[in-house]
Motif scaffolding. Structure first.
Motif, short mmCIF file in Angstrom:
data_model
loop_
_atom_site.label_atom_id
_atom_site.label_comp_id
_atom_site.label_asym_id
_atom_site.label_seq_id
_atom_site.Cartn_x
_atom_site.Cartn_y
_atom_site.Cartn_z
N SER A 45 -11.09 7.85 -12.18
CA SER A 45 -10.08 8.45 -13.06
C SER A 45 -9.91 7.63 -14.32
CB SER A 45 -8.73 8.51 -12.31
OG SER A 45 -8.28 7.19 -12.03
N TRP A 47 -7.19 6.45 -15.29
CA TRP A 47 -6.35 5.31 -14.92
C TRP A 47 -7.23 4.15 -14.45
CZ3 TRP A 47 -5.27 1.80 -11.22
CH2 TRP A 47 -4.02 1.20 -11.22
N ARG A 48 -8.18 4.44 -13.59
CA ARG A 48 -9.03 3.40 -13.01
C ARG A 48 -9.88 2.71 -14.09
NH1 ARG A 48 -7.56 1.16 -9.04
NH2 ARG A 48 -7.11 3.15 -8.08
N ASP A 121 -2.45 -3.00 -7.52
CA ASP A 121 -2.40 -1.55 -7.59
C ASP A 121 -2.00 -0.92 -6.26
OD1 ASP A 121 -5.00 0.99 -7.76
OD2 ASP A 121 -2.84 1.17 -8.01
N ARG A 122 -2.84 -0.96 -5.26
CA ARG A 122 -2.54 -0.27 -4.00
C ARG A 122 -2.25 -1.28 -2.87
NH1 ARG A 122 -7.11 4.62 -3.84
NH2 ARG A 122 -6.65 5.48 -5.92
N PHE A 140 5.03 3.42 -5.71
CA PHE A 140 4.59 4.82 -5.72
C PHE A 140 5.64 5.76 -5.13
CE2 PHE A 140 0.80 3.27 -7.24
CZ PHE A 140 0.08 2.49 -6.34
N PRO A 175 -1.02 5.39 -2.95
CA PRO A 175 -0.38 6.27 -3.93
C PRO A 175 -0.24 7.71 -3.44
CG PRO A 175 -2.55 5.57 -4.71
CD PRO A 175 -2.22 4.73 -3.52
N ARG A 179 3.54 8.81 -3.04
CA ARG A 179 4.00 9.80 -4.03
C ARG A 179 4.43 11.10 -3.33
NH1 ARG A 179 -0.74 8.25 -8.42
NH2 ARG A 179 0.32 6.36 -9.12
N PHE A 203 -8.00 12.46 -6.51
CA PHE A 203 -7.72 11.81 -7.80
C PHE A 203 -8.75 12.14 -8.88
CE2 PHE A 203 -3.91 9.77 -7.03
CZ PHE A 203 -3.93 8.83 -6.00
N HIS A 228 -0.69 14.33 -8.23
CA HIS A 228 -0.50 12.88 -8.05
C HIS A 228 -1.19 12.06 -9.13
CE1 HIS A 228 0.47 13.06 -3.42
NE2 HIS A 228 1.26 13.82 -4.14
N ASN A 229 -2.03 12.65 -9.95
CA ASN A 229 -2.52 11.91 -11.13
C ASN A 229 -2.96 12.86 -12.23
OD1 ASN A 229 -5.19 12.68 -10.37
ND2 ASN A 229 -6.00 10.72 -11.07
N ASP A 231 -5.78 13.13 -13.90
CA ASP A 231 -7.13 13.73 -13.85
C ASP A 231 -7.11 15.03 -13.04
OD1 ASP A 231 -7.30 10.70 -14.16
OD2 ASP A 231 -9.27 11.37 -14.83
N CYS A 277 2.32 5.47 -14.60
CA CYS A 277 1.87 4.47 -13.62
C CYS A 277 0.96 3.53 -14.41
CB CYS A 277 1.10 5.14 -12.49
SG CYS A 277 0.48 3.93 -11.30
C1 GZL Z 1 -2.23 4.26 -8.85
C2 GZL Z 1 -3.73 4.30 -8.71
C3 GZL Z 1 -4.19 5.70 -8.69
C4 GZL Z 1 -3.93 6.43 -10.00
C5 GZL Z 1 -5.11 7.33 -10.04
O1 GZL Z 1 -1.82 2.95 -8.99
O2 GZL Z 1 -4.12 3.69 -7.49
O3 GZL Z 1 -5.60 5.69 -8.50
O4 GZL Z 1 -2.71 7.12 -10.02
C6 GZL Z 1 -6.21 6.38 -9.60
O5 GZL Z 1 -5.37 7.89 -11.29
O6 GZL Z 1 -7.35 7.05 -9.24
#
Ligand code: GZL
Length: 323
Positions: A45, A47-48, A121-122, A140, A175, A179, A203, A228-229, A231, A277
């Protein structure tokens, strides 16, 4: 956590880090030649992509040697990368777990090798909490709650039902789990809100479009999409338009992340609200790496700064978006 409150928390966390750095440390700062092993989820994504860029640029700026691996969203690849870092005897390991479970064995191997682990992140399952030193990332559940709070306000005057379709992130990921939970918790008190479909788009934009097409075949005209995102939201927008409907008007769209592409769509009135995020974790991560490598105490949890942006704010916010 809202920007204002969180800024206070970040300042506090920063002072804790500073306070720690002024305490007599058990070990002196290494000679600066630190090696960080970073196992990234993948490149699924926008974000990534921004997150990876932030980590790589911050490591360079900090003079930390970065061993970077891209797991292409496969847990087995992340586990193998971490094992490689252990064999390499890196100073610190950091990673964003693609899913929450299945990390006990490899985290115990890192512990046995006396290599500290930082989550970014996660998160991983709570039973593995003793196996990592710090977790840097967003809340999240709160992001899901923010999405629900916006929805409740948006439909405050609606007496009839509000049919919601949900595009979940990667199955089993923190997430996606959080979420979903935060959103459901926020809207559960008002029975008019009905989640009529909830499926994973992993995602990605392509999967988000594909799943939204399938959902629209079964639910002709839902009121709201909660993605949730960004993309998946952008993929769903393509599906909605191909079905002859107007995203943002016929189907209101709530998205999460806050990428430039999503702000462009929101400026075009195709997205109604974005829960930010923040992927720009690199500098905070490098500060943690240095503290942890020097054996200093660090916060178990460091939350990132983020906010919620509505359609009215899109045009003004767009030029300052960094990812
Ligand atoms: C959130 C992250 C998620 C994003 C997505 O912190 O882990 O993973 O929301 C990404 O866009 O793929």
């Amino acid at each position: 956590m809202k920007r204002r409150a969180l800024l206070a928390a970040v300042v506090l966390a920063g002072s804790i880090l500073t306070a720690c750095s002024t305490e007599p440390s058990s070990g002196e700062d290494p000679d600066g030649e630190l090696v960080l092993g970073f196992a990234q989820v993948g490149s699924e994504s926008g974000w990534r992509t921004a997150n990876s860029k932030s980590v790589q640029e911050a490591a360079k700026k900090a003079g930390i040697t970065l061993e970077f691996s891209d797991a292409q969203q496969k847990q087995e690849n992340q586990i193998e990368a971490i094992r490689g870092f252990i064999r390499q005897k890196v100073d610190v390991i950091a990673f964003s777990p693609v899913v929450e479970s299945g990390w006990g064995a490899v985290l115990n191997e890192a512990k046995a090798a006396k290599i500290p682990v930082i989550l970014t992140d996660r998160a991983v399952d709570p039973e593995n909490s003793p196996l990592y030193t710090s977790f840097l990332g967003s809340d999240f559940v709160e992001e899901g709650e923010e999405a629900g709070v916006w929805l409740i306000k948006e439909y405050a005057d609606r007496s009839g039902t509000v049919d919601i379709v949900e595009l979940q992130g990667t199955t089993g990921s923190a997430p996606a789990n959080d979420r979903k939970a935060g959103f459901a918790e926020a809207i559960k008190l008002d029975a008019k809100f009905r989640i009529v479909a909830s499926r994973s788009g992993d995602f990605t934009r392509a999967k988000g479009k594909e799943v939204m097409q399938a959902i629209l075949n079964a639910h002709k005209s839902p009121d709201v999409l909660y993605a949730h995102n960004d993309d998946m939201a952008l993929g769903a927008i393509e599906a909605i338009e191909e079905a002859g409907m107007e995203p943002g008007t016929d189907i209101k769209i709530i998205s999460v992340d806050g990428t430039k592409d999503a702000f462009v769509a929101m400026k075009a009135k195709k997205i109604n609200v974005i829960v930010e995020c923040n992927p720009l974790l690199g500098d905070q991560l490098m500060r943690l790496v240095r503290q942890v490598a020097a054996g200093r105490k660090v916060p178990r949890r460091v939350e990132t700064v983020e906010d919620v942006y509505t359609q009215e704010e899109a045009e003004e916010a767009l030029p300052s978006r960094q990812y």
